[in-house]
Structure formats: C-alpha cells, structure tokens
Design a protein around this motif. Structure first.
Motif, PDB file in Angstrom:
ATOM      1  N   LEU A  16       0.859  -1.182   0.000  1.00 20.16           N
ATOM      2  CA  LEU A  16       0.000   0.000   0.000  1.00 20.16           C
ATOM      3  C   LEU A  16       0.902   1.242   0.000  1.00 20.16           C
ATOM      4  O   LEU A  16       2.113   1.121   0.191  1.00 20.16           O
ATOM      5  CB  LEU A  16      -0.910  -0.045   1.228  1.00 20.16           C
ATOM      6  CG  LEU A  16      -2.008  -1.123   1.133  1.00 20.16           C
ATOM      7  CD1 LEU A  16      -2.682  -1.339   2.477  1.00 20.16           C
ATOM      8  CD2 LEU A  16      -3.042  -0.744   0.082  1.00 20.16           C
ATOM      9  N   PRO A  17       0.318   2.427  -0.225  1.00 21.50           N
ATOM     10  CA  PRO A  17       1.189   3.613  -0.338  1.00 21.50           C
ATOM     11  C   PRO A  17       2.173   3.788   0.828  1.00 21.50           C
ATOM     12  O   PRO A  17       3.345   4.111   0.603  1.00 21.50           O
ATOM     13  CB  PRO A  17       0.173   4.758  -0.421  1.00 21.50           C
ATOM     14  CG  PRO A  17      -0.970   4.145  -1.179  1.00 21.50           C
ATOM     15  CD  PRO A  17      -1.067   2.731  -0.658  1.00 21.50           C
ATOM     16  N   ARG A 328       8.216  13.947   4.293  1.00 23.79           N
ATOM     17  CA  ARG A 328       8.775  14.859   3.292  1.00 23.79           C
ATOM     18  C   ARG A 328       8.593  14.337   1.875  1.00 23.79           C
ATOM     19  O   ARG A 328       8.431  15.103   0.939  1.00 23.79           O
ATOM     20  CB  ARG A 328      10.294  15.044   3.517  1.00 23.79           C
ATOM     21  CG  ARG A 328      10.693  15.968   4.651  1.00 23.79           C
ATOM     22  CD  ARG A 328      12.170  16.367   4.543  1.00 23.79           C
ATOM     23  NE  ARG A 328      13.063  15.239   4.332  1.00 23.79           N
ATOM     24  CZ  ARG A 328      13.539  14.453   5.297  1.00 23.79           C
ATOM     25  NH1 ARG A 328      13.185  14.667   6.553  1.00 23.79           N
ATOM     26  NH2 ARG A 328      14.353  13.456   5.013  1.00 23.79           N
ATOM     27  N   ASN A 329       8.649  13.022   1.701  1.00 20.75           N
ATOM     28  CA  ASN A 329       8.779  12.466   0.353  1.00 20.75           C
ATOM     29  C   ASN A 329       7.564  11.724  -0.174  1.00 20.75           C
ATOM     30  O   ASN A 329       7.578  11.289  -1.314  1.00 20.75           O
ATOM     31  CB  ASN A 329       9.993  11.537   0.295  1.00 20.75           C
ATOM     32  CG  ASN A 329      11.293  12.299   0.413  1.00 20.75           C
ATOM     33  OD1 ASN A 329      11.750  12.884  -0.552  1.00 20.75           O
ATOM     34  ND2 ASN A 329      11.845  12.339   1.608  1.00 20.75           N
ATOM     35  N   ALA A 330       6.555  11.490   0.641  1.00 22.04           N
ATOM     36  CA  ALA A 330       5.465  10.642   0.159  1.00 22.04           C
ATOM     37  C   ALA A 330       4.084  11.253   0.334  1.00 22.04           C
ATOM     38  O   ALA A 330       3.089  10.557   0.196  1.00 22.04           O
ATOM     39  CB  ALA A 330       5.547   9.272   0.834  1.00 22.04           C
ATOM     40  N   ALA A 331       4.015  12.548   0.634  1.00 19.42           N
ATOM     41  CA  ALA A 331       2.704  13.185   0.738  1.00 19.42           C
ATOM     42  C   ALA A 331       2.041  13.176  -0.641  1.00 19.42           C
ATOM     43  O   ALA A 331       2.692  13.386  -1.651  1.00 19.42           O
ATOM     44  CB  ALA A 331       2.849  14.618   1.237  1.00 19.42           C
ATOM     45  N   ALA A 332       0.733  12.903  -0.674  1.00 16.62           N
ATOM     46  CA  ALA A 332       0.025  12.831  -1.944  1.00 16.62           C
ATOM     47  C   ALA A 332       0.038  14.185  -2.632  1.00 16.62           C
ATOM     48  O   ALA A 332       0.122  14.281  -3.847  1.00 16.62           O
ATOM     49  CB  ALA A 332      -1.400  12.378  -1.723  1.00 16.62           C
ATOM     50  N   CYS A 333      -0.011  15.243  -1.858  1.00 14.90           N
ATOM     51  CA  CYS A 333      -0.343  16.532  -2.444  1.00 14.90           C
ATOM     52  C   CYS A 333       0.031  17.643  -1.463  1.00 14.90           C
ATOM     53  O   CYS A 333      -0.258  17.547  -0.274  1.00 14.90           O
ATOM     54  CB  CYS A 333      -1.840  16.477  -2.733  1.00 14.90           C
ATOM     55  SG  CYS A 333      -2.670  18.006  -3.020  1.00 14.90           S
ATOM     56  N   SER A 361       3.348  19.708  -6.069  1.00 16.81           N
ATOM     57  CA  SER A 361       2.388  18.618  -6.123  1.00 16.81           C
ATOM     58  C   SER A 361       1.015  19.157  -5.750  1.00 16.81           C
ATOM     59  O   SER A 361       0.800  19.612  -4.629  1.00 16.81           O
ATOM     60  CB  SER A 361       2.843  17.533  -5.143  1.00 16.81           C
ATOM     61  OG  SER A 361       1.795  16.669  -4.844  1.00 16.81           O
ATOM     62  N   CYS A 362       0.068  19.157  -6.693  1.00 19.12           N
ATOM     63  CA  CYS A 362      -1.254  19.705  -6.357  1.00 19.12           C
ATOM     64  C   CYS A 362      -2.392  19.001  -7.071  1.00 19.12           C
ATOM     65  O   CYS A 362      -2.187  18.216  -7.988  1.00 19.12           O
ATOM     66  CB  CYS A 362      -1.292  21.211  -6.576  1.00 19.12           C
ATOM     67  SG  CYS A 362      -0.701  21.751  -8.155  1.00 19.12           S
ATOM     68  N   ASP A 363      -3.573  19.279  -6.569  1.00 20.50           N
ATOM     69  CA  ASP A 363      -4.772  18.563  -6.974  1.00 20.50           C
ATOM     70  C   ASP A 363      -5.972  19.495  -7.013  1.00 20.50           C
ATOM     71  O   ASP A 363      -5.964  20.543  -6.381  1.00 20.50           O
ATOM     72  CB  ASP A 363      -5.052  17.446  -5.967  1.00 20.50           C
ATOM     73  CG  ASP A 363      -5.190  16.113  -6.668  1.00 20.50           C
ATOM     74  OD1 ASP A 363      -5.655  16.114  -7.812  1.00 20.50           O
ATOM     75  OD2 ASP A 363      -4.820  15.091  -6.077  1.00 20.50           O
ATOM     76  N   PHE A 366     -12.391  16.653  -9.287  1.00 18.10           N
ATOM     77  CA  PHE A 366     -12.724  16.359 -10.680  1.00 18.10           C
ATOM     78  C   PHE A 366     -14.064  16.966 -11.077  1.00 18.10           C
ATOM     79  O   PHE A 366     -14.266  17.360 -12.207  1.00 18.10           O
ATOM     80  CB  PHE A 366     -12.765  14.847 -10.906  1.00 18.10           C
ATOM     81  CG  PHE A 366     -11.407  14.231 -10.924  1.00 18.10           C
ATOM     82  CD1 PHE A 366     -10.440  14.685 -11.816  1.00 18.10           C
ATOM     83  CD2 PHE A 366     -11.072  13.212 -10.055  1.00 18.10           C
ATOM     84  CE1 PHE A 366      -9.171  14.131 -11.845  1.00 18.10           C
ATOM     85  CE2 PHE A 366      -9.802  12.653 -10.082  1.00 18.10           C
ATOM     86  CZ  PHE A 366      -8.855  13.110 -10.974  1.00 18.10           C
ATOM     87  N   THR A 367     -14.996  17.004 -10.131  1.00 19.59           N
ATOM     88  CA  THR A 367     -16.325  17.509 -10.477  1.00 19.59           C
ATOM     89  C   THR A 367     -16.776  18.499  -9.400  1.00 19.59           C
ATOM     90  O   THR A 367     -16.191  18.573  -8.320  1.00 19.59           O
ATOM     91  CB  THR A 367     -17.336  16.350 -10.556  1.00 19.59           C
ATOM     92  OG1 THR A 367     -17.161  15.508  -9.416  1.00 19.59           O
ATOM     93  CG2 THR A 367     -17.099  15.515 -11.809  1.00 19.59           C
ATOM     94  N   LYS A 380      -8.051  15.276   3.741  1.00 20.15           N
ATOM     95  CA  LYS A 380      -7.893  13.823   3.625  1.00 20.15           C
ATOM     96  C   LYS A 380      -6.661  13.440   2.815  1.00 20.15           C
ATOM     97  O   LYS A 380      -6.018  12.436   3.096  1.00 20.15           O
ATOM     98  CB  LYS A 380      -9.132  13.221   2.949  1.00 20.15           C
ATOM     99  CG  LYS A 380     -10.281  12.958   3.909  1.00 20.15           C
ATOM    100  CD  LYS A 380     -11.400  12.239   3.162  1.00 20.15           C
ATOM    101  CE  LYS A 380     -12.702  12.230   3.935  1.00 20.15           C
ATOM    102  NZ  LYS A 380     -13.839  11.933   3.050  1.00 20.15           N
TER     103      LYS A 380
END
Lengths: 431, 431
Positions: A16-17, A328-333, A361-363, A366-367, A380
């Motif tokens: 898993l991540p 430091r290295n594995a944050a999703a965003c 890194s950004c997000d 989608f809707t 989250k």
C-alpha cells in the motif's frame, strides 16, 4: 469457475502507499550510501536458467526454488539470490570496465520458504560487490559500507555489531587435523549449525570426522586464530573511525557453499539477535559460472528489506527518521485547489497546470462539489495548503489547513510565490 | 552436466551500469510527474494466482503467460500486467483511503512473446490509475499526465500525439445496428485490427454480423461521432494548455477486454508510428475481480520502458536531456584519492570517511600502486578531481582531471571546501 481470491499469494506482499514509501526509504538510503562509496548500479533478470543456481548456491537454497518449464521448454527459476547472475554479468563484460568492479543492485528475490514474521517468499535485497580485487582491503570497504548503511538509518553504537570470520581459517584448521578436502564442505556445515544444533549432535558429527567440540570451541575462543585478513580489516576500519563496530567471531561461516574466505554478518545486538546483512569472499564463483573462461576474485554482501524494516520500526530513533522522510517524500499533495465558483474551472485548470509545471504537487476536485466537501478532500489527501479560487480571481486565498488561517495571494507570479511559501513553516507569514 | 550458459534467457535483459542509469532516469521522471499530479505510489506482487488473469485481461495476453505450478500446487503466473492486481488491492483496501484513489506504480511485467527490437519477455511499466471517479475529468487528468510525462522527457509538439476514442461510442454504434450483446466483443476486435488486417478480410467479418466497412469508415471519419466524454476531455485539456496534443481517433479501441469507455494512446507521430503508452476506462473490473463485493469506476494507463527509451535515444533533443541527467546522477565517483605516500594510508582512510560522510562520492585504491596508475584509475572511474595525499599532509593538492591543473587545499574544513568546489566548474577557481 470460482472467482479469484481477493488475496496475494502466501508469502507475497501488497505494498500500500505507506509500505511503498517505507520501501522507497530503504532503496534511497541504500542507493545514496553505495553511491558515495563509488559503487555503480546494475540489474540482472528476475528469471534465469536454473543451471545458474543448482550447483552454485548450494545449501538449502536449491530446495527453495520457484522453478518451472517455460513455454519454450526451458528449465527456468525465479532468482533466489543475485550473486550468480552478477558473476555471469561480470565475467561477460569485465573487459569493458576498469577493475575492480564496484557494483551494487537493488531488486527482488524469491524463495519458497515457510512464510513467517520477518520472512516471506519474495523480498528485496541490496547487493554490493567488489570484483577483481583479492586484498582484504576490499572486504574492509564492504564492511565499512554495511556499517555506514546502518548509521544512515540512524542506528547507533550498541544497536548492532559486525561479526567477522574467515572460512580459510576453518579450512586450515580442518586440513591440519587430517580432514580430507572432500570433507571440508560437510565440516563447514557443522560449524554453520553450531548455534542451532544440539551440542550432543554436533559432538557426534565432529567425532565422525575425527574432531571434537572442545577443539572447535577452543579455536573459536582464541582471538589469536584470527586470520591475517582480519587484522588488515581491523586496521582499515579503525583508520576510518569504524573499528568499534567490529567483532571477531569465528563461529560465523555463512550458509552458501560458494564462500571462500572472509565472511561477515551485521548482527542486531539489541532486539532480535537477527542477522541484518551478511556476505563474504567468493573468489572462485566467477570462474565456475563462466566455465573457466574468466577468473576474478570477488567479495560481496546483501541486506534484505524484511529484517531491516522491522528493526527500524522497532527502534524509536530509527523509526522517527523514517517517518520524517516519509512525511517529506510521500505526501500525496502539497496544495489542494478549492473551487469556490464552479464557473472558474477553466482558470483553475490553468493554475493547476502552472503549479504542477513548477514542480508543486497539487490537486483539484474532478467535479463540482460543495466548498466544505472540497476542504475535507484537501485534508484527507494530506495537503498543507488549500488555494481558494473564486469570483475574486485574479485574487486568491491561501488557507493553511493546520491553522485554518488565510493569506491573500494573486495569480501573477503565483508559482514562484507558492514555492517560497512551501519552504516556510505552516503558520502565517509575518509581514 | 553442461555448464550454464553465459547469457540471460532470450527476451530478458541484463542492465549494465549505463542501462541501469537510463532505467533510473525513466523511473525518476515517471515518479516526479506522477507526484506533482498528486498520485501516490503502490506496488503489487510479481507472482499472482493465475485466475486473476485468465478471465480478466482477455485477448492475446492469456496465451503469453509465464504460468506454472508452485511447490504448494498453486496455479501461479508472473504478472503480464498490473491492472488486475491493482483492482484487487483497491477493492480490498478502498475503505482506508479517500476517494478517488490516485495511484501509480513502477514495476516489471512478463509476457512470453517473440523477442524483437522494442519488445522483450520482461519490461518495466509505469501504471497510473484513478479509481472511484466516473467523470471524464478523470480521463482528462490521466491524458494530461501522459502528455506532461512526454514533455518532461523533452518531447515537443509534433513529436507525439494523443489519440482518443471511446469504446462506448462503438457499443452504441453496433447496438443501434442490431448487433446482439454477446457479439460486441468480437465486433470490437474487428475494429481493433482495422489497421493491421487486409480490407477484404475486415469486410467479410463485418458482413457476417450484418455490417459493412463503409458504415464503419464513415463513422470513424465523422468527428461528430465523438462522445460527450471526448468533448469534456477536450475542454479540460484546452484549459490546461494541452489541447494541441489531442486528436480524436475512433479507430482506437485497445486490445484488452476489460475497457468500457474512453480509451487513448500516446502515439509517436514522427519516428516509428508506435504507441508509447495506452489506457482507458475499465468501470467493471474492480467489481469482477472482487466477485461483486466492491463496485468502483476506474480509468488508467500504462507506459512501458522499451518503446520510450528507444524513442528518447532516437530523438536528439530528448537524448541530450537523458545523457545530461546520467552525467549528473550516475557517475561512479566525484573525487578519487591518490595516495602519494603509502605510509599515509590510515590518514587517507580517515579523509575518505569524512568526505563520504559529507555525501561526496569518493574512492581510494585498495592497495599500494604507482602514482601514475592511480591517476589512470581516477580517470577511468570518471572522477572530476584527484585529491593527492602525500608527505605534506595536512596540506593536500586537488588536481582537476580534465585540465590537469592543481589547486592547494588543507585537511582542515576539507569536506565543506570540497562540496563548494564541486559546485564550481572544472577550471581552476579565480582568487
């Protein structure tokens, strides 16, 4: 037909991540230590001709193979270790490289064993080898690298020790006492099992070849039986400031059949008394693998990912380091774009592209979603900041998610401003 | 017994240091683009229960498996692709993660195919998937990521194009013309083979299900047959500044059986006319894999390492970028320590440790050698500087290997000085 199981095969791991981040932390640490030691990275196939393993690795390994016939009728095996492949590669290409070769590899191996804590049917291994140098200085270089790898993970004096021995000392011991050459392999296996076997069984086995436990134990207990190689290794490590991690331990001979000289183990001296890494000199393997075409002395060691990860997690000061790296290295965003006015989606997408092009890194949702729901999504996925894009465009708001404090910002020069802002602490910037 | 071959199995690759560096360049580029898009990394096992592939992947794949019985009598297969494992993982753990899942993976796959240029029996794949989002905005996000990956490698407008299509449009086309549901899969395979099959064979196959080539070709030629999804994707990419890389091409349906909607291919439009990456929407796979336990829409794509590496090497402006990265990131050694006075070995080892601890990649000969031979070793291993340690210790000399000019330096503060010096160009520093 029954549906497929919803599980990985026994002994195989899903990453898993969070597990993948921990794996990448091991890989990056291994890679960075090897590179500052001047080693270069190589890789060999995961599937090889079975002949490569049957006669070379020896010991239990040949009964633990994932071995099968491929569609072309070849007898093939998922590699249980990397050293034979590396020896093949070195023999084949040694002319193209300056000697000695200083090579490392990070990859998977497969052994059909009973899965248990700290052991699976697949594992990642860090392999480090020096090919083309016979002197014990090369063994010292590898032992130093193994120690520096442990230190890079945050382990300290007292957490681990490197136990060094020399198979040649045992070969001399046995030969001097009349053990014939063809009996040496069996003799070394008795020594390898000393710590695990019942004393009376060992005594019996030794008696069968004309030796006694007392002789063996006296030999182990006497530090004067250290080989000349060990003295050089000790001097080389002392000069490097690493002498305190070294210990002579003649009871070590290592399981694999191909070792010929110095052998060593990095040993967890605190928690589990497990071997974290191990290796040694295998001066004849390249010649054997190449059917006599190329003869080169070699020495190497391997560290698996199972034991070291468990040990890191069980040890507070090493676990903290790993967690900090993962943060430091594995944050999703880092930055989540919150769309306060859905008609601004095209502009928001343009901003999204600009920030990502700048390496942030950004997000963006989608809707269309309610603004509260978007802030929840931002939290989250672990973002530090929410960038609120609304009808005030080109003016924007940056919300620090930990403190919920807002700062104004502007589309003009946004990427540069945000990159600087990400280097600052979460709290609001003072004017 | 004959000796083992001195070769990897056909279709399997040995990665010498230069190949490994190129592989790492692909991995690092893939990883950095995925991370700035807010994707997190996962991994699944290389060996899986064969049932996972037999009914799900479909097409040629099921005849290309490395499939065997393991020691425990299990029917197992080296993964030919990652998507089914990912679907299993997502179904199993989706409760623990905010939706949609944005996941990526970099790992090996295995297919028993005829080895040829640009195709082997193992290959690395970059897999990117969004699970839990049905809207075409998710497909647009993936297409944008695929484009940005190409741009990150240095490809430019004109080097490649993304051809987008929609399987649903074809399902509607066929259904409207009376093709029964059970005939749809065969119909899609006819469309998939349009470019490779002889026209008269296609005509014959279409006639058998009551259709004609003319109808099919007219449908492909008319841009008004683009689905509503395509229009959203176009708008999303245009807002991101990436619209120019997009092209509607209804002749694309992709080979795998599990695709359900939008499908796309990154297509090399200059050199080889090959697909560099491809993917699409597979809204029913998670449900199938989990035997109905979990239903989540999903979309994803994969890029293999073979075609992209060939394409990078064949294209001057992308090859230059890769070479520059390899120069920066894969040199064996930055500083080679030359021992002008062998009695200073302990001091040299101490300096070696200090420099490596500071993160400088450096090396020292293992045994005494003439000074000229040491300089040769320094050059052979690609070092920029030779640090000469002799009787003048603590004074030292740094020799720039490209220009052979010497600069004096001192043991005190050496690591910091050298780290700064490494940031400067090779030429001697001006006072």
């Amino acid at each position: 037909m029954a549906g497929p199981r919803l599980q990985a095969l026994p002994g195989f791991r899903d990453f898993l991540p969070k597990d993948t981040a921990a794996r990448n932390y091991l890989f990056e640490t291994w890679r960075s230590v090897a590179r500052r030691y001047g080693f270069v990275e190589y890789e060999t196939p995961l599937l090889e001709d079975t002949a490569l393993y049957l006669k070379k690795s020896g010991g239990e390994l040949s009964s633990q193979l994932f071995r099968f016939e491929d569609q072309g009728g070849r007898d093939v095996t998922l590699r249980p270790e990397v050293t034979p492949s590396m020896a093949r590669l070195a023999a084949q290409h040694q002319r193209d490289f300056p000697k000695p070769l200083k090579w490392f590899e990070i990859g998977q191996c497969f052994r059909y064993e009973k899965p248990q804590k700290g052991r699976g049917r697949e594992f990642f291994q860090f392999n480090v080898d020096i090919v083309g140098e016979a002197g014990p200085q090369a063994d010292a270089e590898l032992i130093a690298l193994a120690i520096d790898t442990m230190l890079a993970f945050g382990f300290q004096k007292g957490d681990f020790i490197v136990r060094v021995s020399d198979r040649q000392a045992w070969v001399d011991f046995a030969t001097k006492r009349g053990v014939p050459e063809e009996g040496i392999t069996d003799f070394l296996q008795i020594i390898d099992k000393l710590e695990r076997e019942k004393p009376e069984v060992t005594e019996q086995k030794l008696a069968a070849i004309g030796l006694s436990s007392a002789e063996v134990n006296n030999f182990i207990a006497n530090p004067e039986n250290a080989s000349a190689s060990f003295e050089t290794i000790r001097a080389e490590l002392t000069a490097r400031g690493l002498g305190e991690y070294l210990s002579l331990d003649l009871s070590i001979v290592r399981g694999l059949a191909y070792y010929t000289g110095v052998v060593f183990e990095v040993f967890d001296s605190k928690k589990s008394m497990r071997a974290v890494a191990g290796g040694g000199r295998y001066d004849t393997l390249v010649e054997t693998i190449s059917d006599g075409a190329v003869s080169m002395p070699a020495t190497g060691f391997a560290m698996g990912d199972y034991v070291i990860r468990n040990l890191i997690e069980e040890t507070a000061h090493t676990d903290l380091l790993m967690e900090a790296w993962m943060q430091r290295n594995a944050a999703a965003c880092e930055v989540y774009l919150v769309l306060a006015d859905d008609s601004k989606r095209p502009e928001a997408l343009e901003i999204l592209s600009e920030l990502r092009n700048a390496g942030i890194s950004c997000d963006l949702p989608f809707t269309a979603a309610k603004i509260n729901k978007q802030f929840q999504s931002a939290e989250k996925c672990g973002a530090r900041f929410a960038l609120v894009i609304g009808s005030e465009l080109p003016e924007l708001k940056l919300k620090v998610l930990s403190s919920r404090i807002e700062e104004p910002c502007h589309v003009l020069g946004l990427a540069d401003w945000l990159k600087d802002r990400l280097k600052e602490p979460d709290g609001p910037l003072l004017a």
